[in-house]
Design a protein around this motif. Sequence first.
Motif, short mmCIF file in Angstrom:
data_model
loop_
_atom_site.label_atom_id
_atom_site.label_comp_id
_atom_site.label_asym_id
_atom_site.label_seq_id
_atom_site.Cartn_x
_atom_site.Cartn_y
_atom_site.Cartn_z
N THR A 148 0.81 -1.22 0.00
CA THR A 148 0.00 0.00 0.00
C THR A 148 0.83 1.26 0.00
OG1 THR A 148 -0.11 0.03 2.42
CG2 THR A 148 -1.84 -1.20 1.23
N GLY A 149 2.14 1.14 0.19
CA GLY A 149 2.99 2.32 0.23
C GLY A 149 3.29 2.80 1.63
N THR A 150 2.71 2.16 2.62
CA THR A 150 2.98 2.51 4.02
C THR A 150 3.64 1.32 4.70
OG1 THR A 150 0.80 1.74 4.73
CG2 THR A 150 1.01 4.07 4.10
N HIS A 169 -1.40 -0.60 -6.72
CA HIS A 169 -1.98 0.72 -6.55
C HIS A 169 -0.86 1.71 -6.21
CE1 HIS A 169 -6.13 -0.62 -6.72
NE2 HIS A 169 -5.81 -1.62 -5.93
N GLY A 170 -0.76 2.77 -6.94
CA GLY A 170 0.26 3.77 -6.68
C GLY A 170 1.50 3.55 -7.52
N THR A 171 2.21 4.66 -7.74
CA THR A 171 3.38 4.62 -8.61
C THR A 171 4.47 3.69 -8.11
OG1 THR A 171 2.93 6.89 -9.29
CG2 THR A 171 5.15 6.05 -9.70
N THR A 172 4.75 3.73 -6.81
CA THR A 172 5.85 2.93 -6.27
C THR A 172 5.57 1.45 -6.41
OG1 THR A 172 6.37 4.68 -4.69
CG2 THR A 172 7.28 2.49 -4.25
N ALA A 173 4.36 1.02 -6.02
CA ALA A 173 4.03 -0.40 -6.13
C ALA A 173 4.06 -0.85 -7.59
CB ALA A 173 2.65 -0.64 -5.53
N ARG A 174 3.58 0.00 -8.49
CA ARG A 174 3.57 -0.35 -9.90
C ARG A 174 4.98 -0.50 -10.44
NH1 ARG A 174 0.56 3.62 -11.67
NH2 ARG A 174 2.23 4.92 -12.51
N ALA A 310 1.80 9.75 -11.51
CA ALA A 310 0.96 9.04 -10.55
C ALA A 310 0.06 8.05 -11.28
CB ALA A 310 0.12 10.03 -9.78
#
Length: 310
Positions: A148-150, A169-174, A310
């Motif tokens: 989730t990015g957290t 979901h989200g740029t980093t995870a992608r 994003a």
Amino acid sequence: MPVTADGLPETAASHDPGPPPGLVVVGRYDERPGYAVQRPRGAESWLFTWTLNGRGTLRQGRSETGAGAGDLVVLAPGTPHRYGVQQGADHWEFWWAHCGARPSWTAWLGPHGRGDGLYVVTPEPAGAGSHARIEAAFRRMLADARWTGTGTPPDTAPPDDRVAVAVAHGTTARELALCALEEVVLLTAGAARGTRSGTGVDPRVQRAQELIAADPGAPHTVRSLAAEVSLSPSRFAHLFTGQLGRSPMRALREARLQHAARLLESTDLSVERVAAASGFASPFHFNRVFRDRYGTPPGAYRAGSPMVGA
């Protein structure tokens, strides 16, 4: 007996285009006889499948292939396709991913094209370490897609997580998920290219290709590459062009452009620094040849890349 997908039941709605190219979706299935998916209009995104056990059948347009353990089968978007458990097989266990493919991947998949946007990469038999590393990359892709990015990102998906689906979901995870998938593409296609000694390509030409691919930004010349493979420049250029259908410098330019595209996709380096890192001394020349190759200048290419933003 030829492999055929005729008679397989449809399990996708006829209008289902699959996930859009901006999403990264990954999963692992272990399906029994009767499982099949058909998309008469194809998918909007690329589909990557890698078989663990059992047998599958995949059809893309008029091209068709079976898939067994270790096979990477890739379906490009926009062409009718169907896939499922191969007739006569008791199951098909496989990893799959829907996403937009990075432009640089096509260079690795190209030699394995079967027509109609179907790519089949069947590495020569390898040790368990190679197979384990590819599966580990898929597990990491699944774990990254779930992040989730957290908090601390998970190292990998649980080994007993046999049937699962995740959407990044989200740029980093992608980006993390795509990096894991890129490792899969490189490991499978790289192993297949490295072991296909029966293709008739001279080992000295193969070695020159490896030198270019390893560092496309280096100041390679016909003379320097020829020296690396113990040939005269004229003999090397003639052999390389005759076997691959393009000159060494043409191949070098293509490798540099692919390297530049990857840097534009995955870094925030300025266009000038991307040009320099890719072996182009002149930013003006780089802009011109990049636009000729990709149909858009480097800055616009980066702005329109689905991997950026994003």
